[in-house]
Design a protein around this motif. Structure first.
Motif, PDB file in Angstrom:
ATOM      1  N   MET A 226       0.908  -0.826  -0.230  1.00  0.00           N
ATOM      2  CA  MET A 226       0.170   0.029   0.268  1.00  0.00           C
ATOM      3  C   MET A 226       1.311   1.196   0.376  1.00  0.00           C
ATOM      4  O   MET A 226       1.572   0.957   0.562  1.00  0.00           O
ATOM      5  CB  MET A 226      -0.997  -0.202   1.460  1.00  0.00           C
ATOM      6  N   ILE A 227       0.742   2.410  -1.107  1.00  0.00           N
ATOM      7  CA  ILE A 227       1.683   3.711  -0.805  1.00  0.00           C
ATOM      8  C   ILE A 227       0.205   4.081  -0.916  1.00  0.00           C
ATOM      9  O   ILE A 227      -0.813   4.831  -1.576  1.00  0.00           O
ATOM     10  CB  ILE A 227       2.283   3.594  -2.018  1.00  0.00           C
ATOM     11  N   SER A 228       0.954   5.803  -0.946  1.00  0.00           N
ATOM     12  CA  SER A 228       0.019   6.860  -0.431  1.00  0.00           C
ATOM     13  C   SER A 228      -0.097   7.054  -2.033  1.00  0.00           C
ATOM     14  O   SER A 228       0.085   7.710  -2.991  1.00  0.00           O
ATOM     15  CB  SER A 228       0.497   8.162  -0.233  1.00  0.00           C
ATOM     16  N   GLY A 229      -1.719   8.481  -1.876  1.00  0.00           N
ATOM     17  CA  GLY A 229      -1.735   9.124  -3.384  1.00  0.00           C
ATOM     18  C   GLY A 229      -0.509   9.983  -3.905  1.00  0.00           C
ATOM     19  O   GLY A 229      -0.262  10.084  -4.839  1.00  0.00           O
ATOM     20  N   GLY A 230       0.069  10.194  -2.444  1.00  0.00           N
ATOM     21  CA  GLY A 230       1.041  11.592  -2.738  1.00  0.00           C
ATOM     22  C   GLY A 230       2.205  10.636  -3.522  1.00  0.00           C
ATOM     23  O   GLY A 230       2.717  11.237  -4.602  1.00  0.00           O
ATOM     24  N   ASP A 231       2.600   9.342  -2.814  1.00  0.00           N
ATOM     25  CA  ASP A 231       3.462   8.652  -3.161  1.00  0.00           C
ATOM     26  C   ASP A 231       3.206   8.297  -5.035  1.00  0.00           C
ATOM     27  O   ASP A 231       3.885   8.230  -5.984  1.00  0.00           O
ATOM     28  CB  ASP A 231       3.943   7.393  -2.900  1.00  0.00           C
ATOM     29  N   ALA A 232       1.904   8.081  -5.521  1.00  0.00           N
ATOM     30  CA  ALA A 232       1.399   7.543  -6.878  1.00  0.00           C
ATOM     31  C   ALA A 232       1.485   8.386  -7.704  1.00  0.00           C
ATOM     32  O   ALA A 232       1.738   8.555  -8.510  1.00  0.00           O
ATOM     33  CB  ALA A 232       0.441   7.136  -7.353  1.00  0.00           C
ATOM     34  N   LEU A 233       1.469  10.088  -7.187  1.00  0.00           N
ATOM     35  CA  LEU A 233       1.107  11.135  -7.740  1.00  0.00           C
ATOM     36  C   LEU A 233       3.135  11.646  -8.594  1.00  0.00           C
ATOM     37  O   LEU A 233       3.165  11.646  -9.477  1.00  0.00           O
ATOM     38  CB  LEU A 233       0.371  12.646  -7.057  1.00  0.00           C
ATOM     39  N   ALA A 234       4.263  11.267  -7.283  1.00  0.00           N
ATOM     40  CA  ALA A 234       5.418  11.470  -8.015  1.00  0.00           C
ATOM     41  C   ALA A 234       5.943  10.417  -8.997  1.00  0.00           C
ATOM     42  O   ALA A 234       6.572  11.038 -10.047  1.00  0.00           O
ATOM     43  CB  ALA A 234       5.892  11.135  -6.648  1.00  0.00           C
ATOM     44  N   GLN A 235       5.336   9.102  -8.895  1.00  0.00           N
ATOM     45  CA  GLN A 235       5.654   8.321  -9.684  1.00  0.00           C
ATOM     46  C   GLN A 235       5.217   8.887 -10.505  1.00  0.00           C
ATOM     47  O   GLN A 235       5.974   8.964 -12.237  1.00  0.00           O
ATOM     48  CB  GLN A 235       4.894   7.022  -9.496  1.00  0.00           C
ATOM     49  N   ALA A 236       3.954   9.533 -11.414  1.00  0.00           N
ATOM     50  CA  ALA A 236       3.547   9.906 -12.528  1.00  0.00           C
ATOM     51  C   ALA A 236       4.687  10.676 -12.755  1.00  0.00           C
ATOM     52  O   ALA A 236       4.286  10.716 -14.292  1.00  0.00           O
ATOM     53  CB  ALA A 236       2.115  10.379 -12.560  1.00  0.00           C
ATOM     54  N   SER A 237       4.419  11.983 -11.918  1.00  0.00           N
ATOM     55  CA  SER A 237       5.724  12.979 -12.477  1.00  0.00           C
ATOM     56  C   SER A 237       6.245  12.499 -13.563  1.00  0.00           C
ATOM     57  O   SER A 237       7.602  13.434 -13.287  1.00  0.00           O
ATOM     58  CB  SER A 237       5.780  13.788 -11.402  1.00  0.00           C
ATOM     59  N   ALA A 238       7.661  12.293 -12.552  1.00  0.00           N
ATOM     60  CA  ALA A 238       8.609  10.993 -12.457  1.00  0.00           C
ATOM     61  C   ALA A 238       8.759  10.320 -13.742  1.00  0.00           C
ATOM     62  O   ALA A 238      10.398  10.307 -14.503  1.00  0.00           O
ATOM     63  CB  ALA A 238       9.395  10.527 -11.048  1.00  0.00           C
ATOM     64  N   ALA A 239       8.341  10.054 -14.705  1.00  0.00           N
ATOM     65  CA  ALA A 239       7.665   9.227 -15.916  1.00  0.00           C
ATOM     66  C   ALA A 239       7.322  10.285 -16.889  1.00  0.00           C
ATOM     67  O   ALA A 239       6.623  11.157 -16.973  1.00  0.00           O
ATOM     68  CB  ALA A 239       6.740   8.135 -15.317  1.00  0.00           C
ATOM     69  N   GLU A 240       7.820   9.628 -18.198  1.00  0.00           N
ATOM     70  CA  GLU A 240       7.256   9.409 -19.269  1.00  0.00           C
ATOM     71  C   GLU A 240       6.097   8.861 -19.437  1.00  0.00           C
ATOM     72  O   GLU A 240       6.593   7.656 -20.089  1.00  0.00           O
ATOM     73  CB  GLU A 240       8.310   9.826 -20.359  1.00  0.00           C
ATOM     74  N   PRO A 241       5.513   9.201 -20.935  1.00  0.00           N
ATOM     75  CA  PRO A 241       3.756   7.678 -20.085  1.00  0.00           C
ATOM     76  C   PRO A 241       4.721   7.186 -21.742  1.00  0.00           C
ATOM     77  O   PRO A 241       5.688   7.711 -22.572  1.00  0.00           O
ATOM     78  CB  PRO A 241       3.102   8.938 -21.550  1.00  0.00           C
ATOM     79  N   GLU A 242       4.934   6.016 -22.516  1.00  0.00           N
ATOM     80  CA  GLU A 242       4.836   4.702 -23.401  1.00  0.00           C
ATOM     81  C   GLU A 242       4.322   5.748 -24.740  1.00  0.00           C
ATOM     82  O   GLU A 242       3.445   6.083 -24.919  1.00  0.00           O
ATOM     83  CB  GLU A 242       4.423   3.966 -22.798  1.00  0.00           C
ATOM     84  N   GLU A 243       4.794   5.153 -26.017  1.00  0.00           N
ATOM     85  CA  GLU A 243       4.709   6.048 -27.335  1.00  0.00           C
ATOM     86  C   GLU A 243       3.926   4.488 -27.513  1.00  0.00           C
ATOM     87  O   GLU A 243       4.566   3.391 -27.116  1.00  0.00           O
ATOM     88  CB  GLU A 243       6.602   6.076 -27.957  1.00  0.00           C
ATOM     89  N   ILE A 244       3.272   5.412 -28.231  1.00  0.00           N
ATOM     90  CA  ILE A 244       2.072   4.838 -28.694  1.00  0.00           C
ATOM     91  C   ILE A 244       2.289   4.420 -30.052  1.00  0.00           C
ATOM     92  O   ILE A 244       2.128   5.055 -31.533  1.00  0.00           O
ATOM     93  CB  ILE A 244       0.479   4.787 -29.156  1.00  0.00           C
ATOM     94  N   VAL A 245       2.413   2.976 -30.738  1.00  0.00           N
ATOM     95  CA  VAL A 245       3.639   2.451 -31.832  1.00  0.00           C
ATOM     96  C   VAL A 245       2.049   2.245 -32.591  1.00  0.00           C
ATOM     97  O   VAL A 245       0.925   1.427 -32.254  1.00  0.00           O
ATOM     98  CB  VAL A 245       4.089   2.077 -32.063  1.00  0.00           C
TER      99      VAL A 245
END
Ligand SMILES: N[C@@H](CCC(=O)N[C@@H](CS)C(=O)NCC(=O)O)C(=O)O
Length: 308
Positions: A226-245
């Motif tokens: 279990m992680i906090s909602g804040g940690d999940a948002l931080a994961q999104a901020s640190a990542a780039e979406p996968e390219e759609i081919v």
């Protein structure tokens, strides 16, 4: 760790569908316990408006609706696929009926007066009014979740009876030796009612169905941190979406168009963004969020509408 973050809450049947699949596939993942009602300040920045539960996040890619969530999990963990090709159209059709019509029946069964009296949510008057007001707002403009108890109950019992008959003749799962998506769709509806002790007597005549249900329960929920909602948002901020081919577009839609996407049944909260794909299986839009940056939001094709 798979990189999967499931935004869910314990009492949610559709979340249970995904937790059970993650158990069947033996996945290690992270989960956020979201509030049962709005506001959800740690989920909406990811979806851009969509508010049904659950939502799956992998970095800066966000998947809305269990139809796409389960398919993506099966793509990542293809062993013992729950989408056998030889039955693909039929199992997806039955799963859709089960997640829509049967769910509507089950909502009415779950919230009948006999069950409301023992529902922990309804013991506190303020919590109950807040829940009712939230769900009224959620289903505004739709009649898809409203069925009277008198109409729902015979549909419910008749379907349990058919499931039991089928399982007594074949099985051990609904399409043979291994579970498929129909088992998970049926399971979360049964769980919704069976887990309310006061309603368990519905299942007494159906021993084959109960034996199947116990097999499904035995899959567990996988290994969850279990992680906090804040940690999940931080994961999104640190990542780039996968390219759609090889993005596909049905109809007149084109890449880069501004569109609005929302469900066709209930939960009419739209997601606005730049269209990246609108093919046979998936709709994807990119959004820029002030808090988490660029996010790609994915929806299944069936059950969603795209408006330019
Ligand atoms: N078609 C959706 C249905 C999801 C759904 O209806 N979830 C319920 C909870 S189990 C919901 O969103 N309730 C309102 C809420 O949680 O805000 C799916 O398969 O994910």
């Amino acid at each position: 760790m798979s990189g999967i973050v499931l935004h869910q809450y314990a009492e949610s049947p559709f979340s249970e569908k995904v937790r059970s699949l993650l158990g069947y596939k033996g996945v290690s993942y992270q989960a956020v316990e979201i509030p049962m009602i709005m506001p959800r300040p740690d989920t909406i920045p990811l979806t851009g408006g969509y508010r049904k539960t659950p939502v799956m996040q992998i970095g800066a890619d966000v998947y809305c609706d269990t139809a796409i969530i389960c398919r993506v999990i099966d793509d990542i963990y293809p062993d013992h696929t729950i989408y056998p090709e030889e039955h693909l159209a039929m199992i997806n059709t039955v799963a859709h009926w089960t997640d829509t019509f049967l769910f509507k029946v089950c909502v009415s069964i779950a919230f009948q007066p006999r069950a409301a009296a023992t529902n922990p949510l309804f013991q506190d008057e303020n919590a109950m009014s807040a829940f009712m007001a939230d769900r009224a707002e959620f289903s505004k403009g739709s009649s898809e979740l409203g069925m009277s108890f008198e109409t729902a109950e015979p549909h419910f019992i008749a379907h349990l009876n058919q499931l039991d008959q089928q399982l007594s003749a074949g099985g051990p799962f609904l399409f043979g030796d291994k579970p498929c998506i129909v088992d998970f769709s049926t399971y979360h509806n049964v769980w919704f009612i069976y887990s309310r002790e006061v309603l368990r007597d519905y299942f007494e005549p159906f021993e084959h169905l109960v034996a199947w249900y116990e097999k499904m329960v035995a899959f567990g929920h996988g290994s969850v941190e279990m992680i906090s909602g804040g940690d999940a948002l931080a994961q999104a901020s640190a990542a780039e979406p996968e390219e759609i081919v090889d993005a596909a577009f049905l109809g007149d839609f084109q890449a880069g168009q501004s569109v609005s996407v929302m469900p066709i049944d209930y939960g009419f909260q739209p997601v606005n963004g730049e269209l990246l794909a609108a093919g046979m299986d998936e709709i994807a839009v990119a959004r820029n969020d002030d808090q988490v940056g660029r996010i790609v939001v994915h929806f299944p094709r069936t059950g969603f509408q795209v408006v330019a």
